[in-house]
Design a protein around this motif. Sequence first.
Motif, PDB file in Angstrom:
ATOM      1  N   SER A  12      13.140 -67.775  23.254  1.00 17.57           N
ATOM      2  CA  SER A  12      13.940 -68.674  22.466  1.00 17.57           C
ATOM      3  C   SER A  12      15.365 -69.069  23.147  1.00 17.57           C
ATOM      4  O   SER A  12      16.022 -68.472  23.427  1.00 17.57           O
ATOM      5  CB  SER A  12      14.008 -68.503  20.956  1.00 17.57           C
ATOM      6  OG  SER A  12      14.800 -69.535  20.419  1.00 17.57           O
ATOM      7  N   THR A  13      15.583 -70.505  23.365  1.00 21.94           N
ATOM      8  CA  THR A  13      17.051 -70.674  24.003  1.00 21.94           C
ATOM      9  C   THR A  13      18.015 -71.038  22.845  1.00 21.94           C
ATOM     10  O   THR A  13      19.129 -70.828  23.014  1.00 21.94           O
ATOM     11  CB  THR A  13      16.818 -71.783  25.120  1.00 21.94           C
ATOM     12  OG1 THR A  13      15.926 -71.167  25.847  1.00 21.94           O
ATOM     13  CG2 THR A  13      18.268 -71.983  25.747  1.00 21.94           C
ATOM     14  N   THR A  14      17.503 -71.921  22.116  1.00 22.73           N
ATOM     15  CA  THR A  14      18.327 -72.454  20.928  1.00 22.73           C
ATOM     16  C   THR A  14      18.009 -72.079  19.533  1.00 22.73           C
ATOM     17  O   THR A  14      18.530 -72.810  18.595  1.00 22.73           O
ATOM     18  CB  THR A  14      18.642 -74.069  21.026  1.00 22.73           C
ATOM     19  OG1 THR A  14      17.169 -74.663  21.044  1.00 22.73           O
ATOM     20  CG2 THR A  14      19.301 -74.228  22.507  1.00 22.73           C
ATOM     21  N   GLY A  15      17.038 -71.112  19.479  1.00 23.12           N
ATOM     22  CA  GLY A  15      16.913 -70.639  18.091  1.00 23.12           C
ATOM     23  C   GLY A  15      15.624 -70.764  17.381  1.00 23.12           C
ATOM     24  O   GLY A  15      15.277 -70.099  16.594  1.00 23.12           O
ATOM     25  N   ALA A  16      14.732 -72.083  17.695  1.00 20.46           N
ATOM     26  CA  ALA A  16      13.883 -72.397  16.883  1.00 20.46           C
ATOM     27  C   ALA A  16      12.664 -71.719  17.092  1.00 20.46           C
ATOM     28  O   ALA A  16      12.045 -71.100  16.030  1.00 20.46           O
ATOM     29  CB  ALA A  16      13.422 -73.872  17.418  1.00 20.46           C
ATOM     30  N   SER A  17      12.501 -71.221  18.179  1.00 20.25           N
ATOM     31  CA  SER A  17      11.083 -70.111  18.626  1.00 20.25           C
ATOM     32  C   SER A  17      11.563 -68.969  17.921  1.00 20.25           C
ATOM     33  O   SER A  17      10.432 -68.083  17.285  1.00 20.25           O
ATOM     34  CB  SER A  17      10.941 -70.054  19.848  1.00 20.25           C
ATOM     35  OG  SER A  17      10.686 -71.417  20.415  1.00 20.25           O
ATOM     36  N   GLU A  18      12.635 -68.450  17.863  1.00 26.97           N
ATOM     37  CA  GLU A  18      13.067 -67.125  17.519  1.00 26.97           C
ATOM     38  C   GLU A  18      12.893 -67.108  15.907  1.00 26.97           C
ATOM     39  O   GLU A  18      12.202 -66.391  15.223  1.00 26.97           O
ATOM     40  CB  GLU A  18      14.489 -66.613  17.506  1.00 26.97           C
ATOM     41  CG  GLU A  18      14.832 -65.427  16.869  1.00 26.97           C
ATOM     42  CD  GLU A  18      16.231 -64.993  17.624  1.00 26.97           C
ATOM     43  OE1 GLU A  18      16.978 -65.691  18.127  1.00 26.97           O
ATOM     44  OE2 GLU A  18      16.340 -63.649  16.793  1.00 26.97           O
ATOM     45  N   GLN A  19      13.204 -68.185  15.064  1.00 29.53           N
ATOM     46  CA  GLN A  19      13.234 -68.231  13.732  1.00 29.53           C
ATOM     47  C   GLN A  19      11.241 -68.354  13.339  1.00 29.53           C
ATOM     48  O   GLN A  19      11.124 -67.541  12.515  1.00 29.53           O
ATOM     49  CB  GLN A  19      13.732 -69.520  13.280  1.00 29.53           C
ATOM     50  CG  GLN A  19      15.165 -69.564  13.021  1.00 29.53           C
ATOM     51  CD  GLN A  19      16.000 -70.907  12.901  1.00 29.53           C
ATOM     52  OE1 GLN A  19      15.514 -71.573  12.192  1.00 29.53           O
ATOM     53  NE2 GLN A  19      16.471 -71.291  14.040  1.00 29.53           N
ATOM     54  N   ARG A  37       6.941 -57.558  16.544  1.00 29.76           N
ATOM     55  CA  ARG A  37       7.697 -58.800  17.051  1.00 29.76           C
ATOM     56  C   ARG A  37       8.392 -58.411  18.427  1.00 29.76           C
ATOM     57  O   ARG A  37       9.588 -57.743  18.362  1.00 29.76           O
ATOM     58  CB  ARG A  37       8.434 -59.508  15.958  1.00 29.76           C
ATOM     59  CG  ARG A  37       9.014 -60.810  16.509  1.00 29.76           C
ATOM     60  CD  ARG A  37       9.575 -61.429  15.448  1.00 29.76           C
ATOM     61  NE  ARG A  37      10.549 -60.625  14.491  1.00 29.76           N
ATOM     62  CZ  ARG A  37      11.889 -60.488  14.943  1.00 29.76           C
ATOM     63  NH1 ARG A  37      12.368 -60.824  16.214  1.00 29.76           N
ATOM     64  NH2 ARG A  37      12.642 -59.657  13.930  1.00 29.76           N
ATOM     65  N   LEU A  38       7.950 -58.919  19.558  1.00 31.19           N
ATOM     66  CA  LEU A  38       8.651 -58.643  20.858  1.00 31.19           C
ATOM     67  C   LEU A  38       9.299 -59.686  21.513  1.00 31.19           C
ATOM     68  O   LEU A  38       8.223 -60.600  21.982  1.00 31.19           O
ATOM     69  CB  LEU A  38       7.714 -57.637  21.763  1.00 31.19           C
ATOM     70  CG  LEU A  38       7.312 -56.147  21.110  1.00 31.19           C
ATOM     71  CD1 LEU A  38       6.390 -55.661  22.356  1.00 31.19           C
ATOM     72  CD2 LEU A  38       8.380 -55.396  21.141  1.00 31.19           C
ATOM     73  N   HIS A  39      10.319 -59.714  22.036  1.00 36.80           N
ATOM     74  CA  HIS A  39      10.935 -60.672  22.987  1.00 36.80           C
ATOM     75  C   HIS A  39      10.121 -60.521  24.440  1.00 36.80           C
ATOM     76  O   HIS A  39       9.655 -59.528  24.784  1.00 36.80           O
ATOM     77  CB  HIS A  39      12.467 -60.675  23.456  1.00 36.80           C
ATOM     78  CG  HIS A  39      12.921 -61.686  23.953  1.00 36.80           C
ATOM     79  ND1 HIS A  39      12.896 -61.622  25.565  1.00 36.80           N
ATOM     80  CD2 HIS A  39      13.347 -62.962  23.473  1.00 36.80           C
ATOM     81  CE1 HIS A  39      13.522 -62.679  25.842  1.00 36.80           C
ATOM     82  NE2 HIS A  39      13.823 -63.703  24.792  1.00 36.80           N
ATOM     83  N   ALA A  40       9.824 -61.765  24.952  1.00 33.80           N
ATOM     84  CA  ALA A  40       8.834 -61.872  26.120  1.00 33.80           C
ATOM     85  C   ALA A  40       9.389 -60.801  27.122  1.00 33.80           C
ATOM     86  O   ALA A  40       8.595 -60.151  27.962  1.00 33.80           O
ATOM     87  CB  ALA A  40       8.792 -63.144  26.499  1.00 33.80           C
TER      88      ALA A  40
END
Length: 164
Positions: A12-19, A37-40
């Motif tokens: 995520s760059t601006t937060g949407a995908s992280e949420q 849940r792991l960051h790519a």
Amino acid sequence: MKSKELLVVWCSTTGASEQIAREIERGARTTPTGVRRLHASQAQAADLLQGDALAIVTPEHLASMAGEMKTFFDRTYYSLLGRLEGKPYALIVTAGSDGAPTTMQVQRILTGWRLREVAPSTIIHMKAQTPAAILAPKLLTREQKAQAFELGQALGFGLDAGVY
Ligand SMILES: Cc1cc2nc3c(=O)[nH]c(=O)nc-3n(C[C@H](O)[C@H](O)[C@H](O)COP(=O)(O)O)c2cc1C
């Protein structure tokens, strides 16, 4: 019997995908299925082998999946070819206004691994089209959060019940 595990890989760059990734996790945590849940940038081939199902969440960047997600697939694709066949997956793409190219790219890679799409791939539009709107931090609407939460629940209950 050991509980099943859902692996959520996101960037995520601006937060949407992280949420979205967090909501998928929250939804799955209401079920007997375990979640990681792991960051790519952190996810490894071994994580994919271990998980019983995969949820991918990525933004679209310049008509393509975000670079961090592409690098994740570049790192893991060939070492896992032929080793993930039949695992269920779900894909959520966040986009300013499009998302179709990213959906196609990721689906193609996951089809190469012979994964099975068990929920319709979804594009969540953040309605960002100007440079300022694209670069601004994002907040999901209640409906968008609910959509991701429900996907996590569906995957969790589905895995636990053995319907996939
Ligand atoms: C560098 C960059 C390129 C983007 N390119 C596209 C694009 O080609 N098509 C599109 O629909 N949205 C594009 N967007 C918008 C994002 O896909 C959208 O805002 C998304 O919600 C961002 O997800 P994030 O908040 O998880 O980073 C772009 C955003 C950035 C930062």
